[in-house]
Design an enzyme around this catalytic site. Structure first.
Site, PDB file in Angstrom:
ATOM      1  N   GLY A 194      79.940 -48.339  24.633  1.00 23.31           N
ATOM      2  CA  GLY A 194      80.516 -49.559  25.184  1.00 23.31           C
ATOM      3  C   GLY A 194      81.824 -50.024  24.581  1.00 23.31           C
ATOM      4  O   GLY A 194      82.750 -50.400  25.308  1.00 23.31           O
ATOM      5  N   ASP A 229      73.113 -39.462  28.415  1.00 28.92           N
ATOM      6  CA  ASP A 229      73.241 -40.851  27.958  1.00 28.92           C
ATOM      7  C   ASP A 229      73.962 -40.861  26.619  1.00 28.92           C
ATOM      8  O   ASP A 229      74.068 -39.834  25.950  1.00 28.92           O
ATOM      9  CB  ASP A 229      71.870 -41.513  27.820  1.00 28.92           C
ATOM     10  CG  ASP A 229      71.966 -42.988  27.416  1.00 28.92           C
ATOM     11  OD1 ASP A 229      72.774 -43.709  28.036  1.00 28.92           O
ATOM     12  OD2 ASP A 229      71.266 -43.411  26.487  1.00 28.92           O
ATOM     13  N   SER A 230      74.413 -42.046  26.234  1.00 24.31           N
ATOM     14  CA  SER A 230      75.063 -42.202  24.936  1.00 24.31           C
ATOM     15  C   SER A 230      74.066 -42.119  23.795  1.00 24.31           C
ATOM     16  O   SER A 230      74.466 -42.036  22.630  1.00 24.31           O
ATOM     17  CB  SER A 230      75.803 -43.539  24.884  1.00 24.31           C
ATOM     18  OG  SER A 230      74.888 -44.613  25.016  1.00 24.31           O
ATOM     19  N   THR A 243      77.545 -47.266  31.126  1.00 23.32           N
ATOM     20  CA  THR A 243      78.938 -47.185  30.687  1.00 23.32           C
ATOM     21  C   THR A 243      79.593 -45.909  31.199  1.00 23.32           C
ATOM     22  O   THR A 243      80.707 -45.941  31.733  1.00 23.32           O
ATOM     23  CB  THR A 243      79.026 -47.244  29.153  1.00 23.32           C
ATOM     24  OG1 THR A 243      78.387 -48.436  28.685  1.00 23.32           O
ATOM     25  CG2 THR A 243      80.466 -47.242  28.690  1.00 23.32           C
ATOM     26  N   CYS A 268      73.250 -43.693  32.027  1.00 24.88           N
ATOM     27  CA  CYS A 268      74.086 -44.510  31.150  1.00 24.88           C
ATOM     28  C   CYS A 268      75.030 -45.314  32.029  1.00 24.88           C
ATOM     29  O   CYS A 268      75.829 -44.736  32.779  1.00 24.88           O
ATOM     30  CB  CYS A 268      74.874 -43.605  30.207  1.00 24.88           C
ATOM     31  SG  CYS A 268      76.072 -44.460  29.159  1.00 24.88           S
ATOM     32  N   CYS A 293      72.261 -51.712  31.310  1.00 19.00           N
ATOM     33  CA  CYS A 293      72.379 -50.675  30.283  1.00 19.00           C
ATOM     34  C   CYS A 293      70.991 -50.086  30.127  1.00 19.00           C
ATOM     35  O   CYS A 293      70.014 -50.838  30.018  1.00 19.00           O
ATOM     36  CB  CYS A 293      72.870 -51.264  28.959  1.00 19.00           C
ATOM     37  SG  CYS A 293      72.858 -50.076  27.581  1.00 19.00           S
ATOM     38  N   THR A 294      70.891 -48.772  30.127  1.00 22.85           N
ATOM     39  CA  THR A 294      69.555 -48.167  30.109  1.00 22.85           C
ATOM     40  C   THR A 294      68.835 -48.355  28.776  1.00 22.85           C
ATOM     41  O   THR A 294      67.634 -48.090  28.681  1.00 22.85           O
ATOM     42  CB  THR A 294      69.628 -46.661  30.458  1.00 22.85           C
ATOM     43  OG1 THR A 294      70.582 -46.010  29.605  1.00 22.85           O
ATOM     44  CG2 THR A 294      70.024 -46.477  31.917  1.00 22.85           C
ATOM     45  N   HIS A 295      69.546 -48.826  27.751  1.00 25.37           N
ATOM     46  CA  HIS A 295      68.872 -49.172  26.495  1.00 25.37           C
ATOM     47  C   HIS A 295      68.075 -50.471  26.624  1.00 25.37           C
ATOM     48  O   HIS A 295      67.086 -50.678  25.918  1.00 25.37           O
ATOM     49  CB  HIS A 295      69.897 -49.364  25.367  1.00 25.37           C
ATOM     50  CG  HIS A 295      70.473 -48.106  24.815  1.00 25.37           C
ATOM     51  ND1 HIS A 295      71.387 -47.351  25.513  1.00 25.37           N
ATOM     52  CD2 HIS A 295      70.282 -47.470  23.627  1.00 25.37           C
ATOM     53  CE1 HIS A 295      71.740 -46.307  24.769  1.00 25.37           C
ATOM     54  NE2 HIS A 295      71.086 -46.354  23.620  1.00 25.37           N
TER      55      HIS A 295
END
Length: 264
Positions: free
Chosen positions: A43, A10-11, A75, A73, A183-185
């Protein structure tokens, strides 16, 4: 049985929402997680740069001898998942198709909203997947570029977070019956998002939906981890400061975890 770990990329910290669900559904699996918080958010970045960063994360996971890679993620999934999936000889999963499929099943009135990073939304990939499977569903997409920094800075309960979410999601209020958290956030902001849109709107966590597909592929390829593995241990890595990552991860996963800093 295959006791090699599953790799997650992930980012930043957002992919931990996927890890949390995997720990709940598949507690016998080992996890290797790499979060690129030093270069988050992905992003706003150009697609070619996102592709380059994603490959760096993939190569790191391959050095850990993972049996499967999960793009935790949206993106990175939108930009590089197809390319990586074709290049590797192990299963590679993304979070977008599971989220799109779940939204179609959940919608009652055919009005689905999708929120995500600027890159995910501009790619049109959620709208493409949803309307490919259900052409009559109306999709409203909205980029939420200010959400990821809130999560990465661990300000998810702050008054600033509430203000930003209220302001950003105002165009969707009363116009959708289902919302994909693309978005996984974003599941870390779930309570605020639900309060803004109202209890009647169903929230779809694309990462959680992805875990169901992980289970299917583990069975299909016969690479499930052993339930009797006494040496099971998870490993978490970040490209940024480990203290902040550890605080967020330990709170979200409801356990104390060790985090190691890496330079890619």
């Amino acid at each position: 049985m295959d006791n090699r770990p599953i790799g997650f990329l992930d980012s930043g910290v957002g992919g931990l929402t996927v890890v949390s669900e995997l720990m709940r559904q598949l507690p016998h699996e080992k996890i290797i997680y790499i979060g690129d918080s030093a270069r988050a958010p992905y992003g706003p970045r150009p697609a070619e740069q996102i592709r380059e960063y994603t490959w760096e994360l993939v190569r790191f996971l391959l050095t850990k001898h993972v049996k499967m890679i999960v793009f935790a993620c949206n993106t990175a999934t939108a930009v590089a998942w197809e390319e990586v999936k074709e290049a590797l000889d192990i299963p590679v999963l993304g979070v977008i198709l599971p989220g799109a499929s779940a939204a179609i099943k959940a919608t009652s009135g055919g009005k689905v909203g999708v929120i995500g990073t600027s890159m995910t939304i501009s790619s049109g990939i959620y709208q493409e997947k949803i309307q490919l499977l259900a052409p009559t569903v109306q999709v409203t997409s909205l980029a939420c570029p200010r959400f990821v920094p809130i999560v990465e800075s661990n300000e998810i309960s702050s008054s600033v977070a509430k203000k930003i979410v209220y302001e950003t999601l105002a165009p969707l209020v009363g116009k959708i019956d289902t919302l994909v958290l693309g978005c996984t956030h974003y599941p870390l902001l779930r309570t605020i998002i639900q309060n803004v849109l109202g209890p009647q709107v169903k929230l779809i966590d694309s990462g959680a939906e992805c875990v169901r597909d992980i289970s299917v592929l583990l069975n299909y390829f016969e690479i499930n981890g052993s339930r009797d593995d006494e040496h099971r241990r998870h490993h978490f890595y970040t490209t940024a400061g480990s203290d902040s990552f550890q605080a967020i991860a330990s709170a979200w996963l409801n356990q104390t975890i060790d985090v190691e800093h890496v330079t890619l």
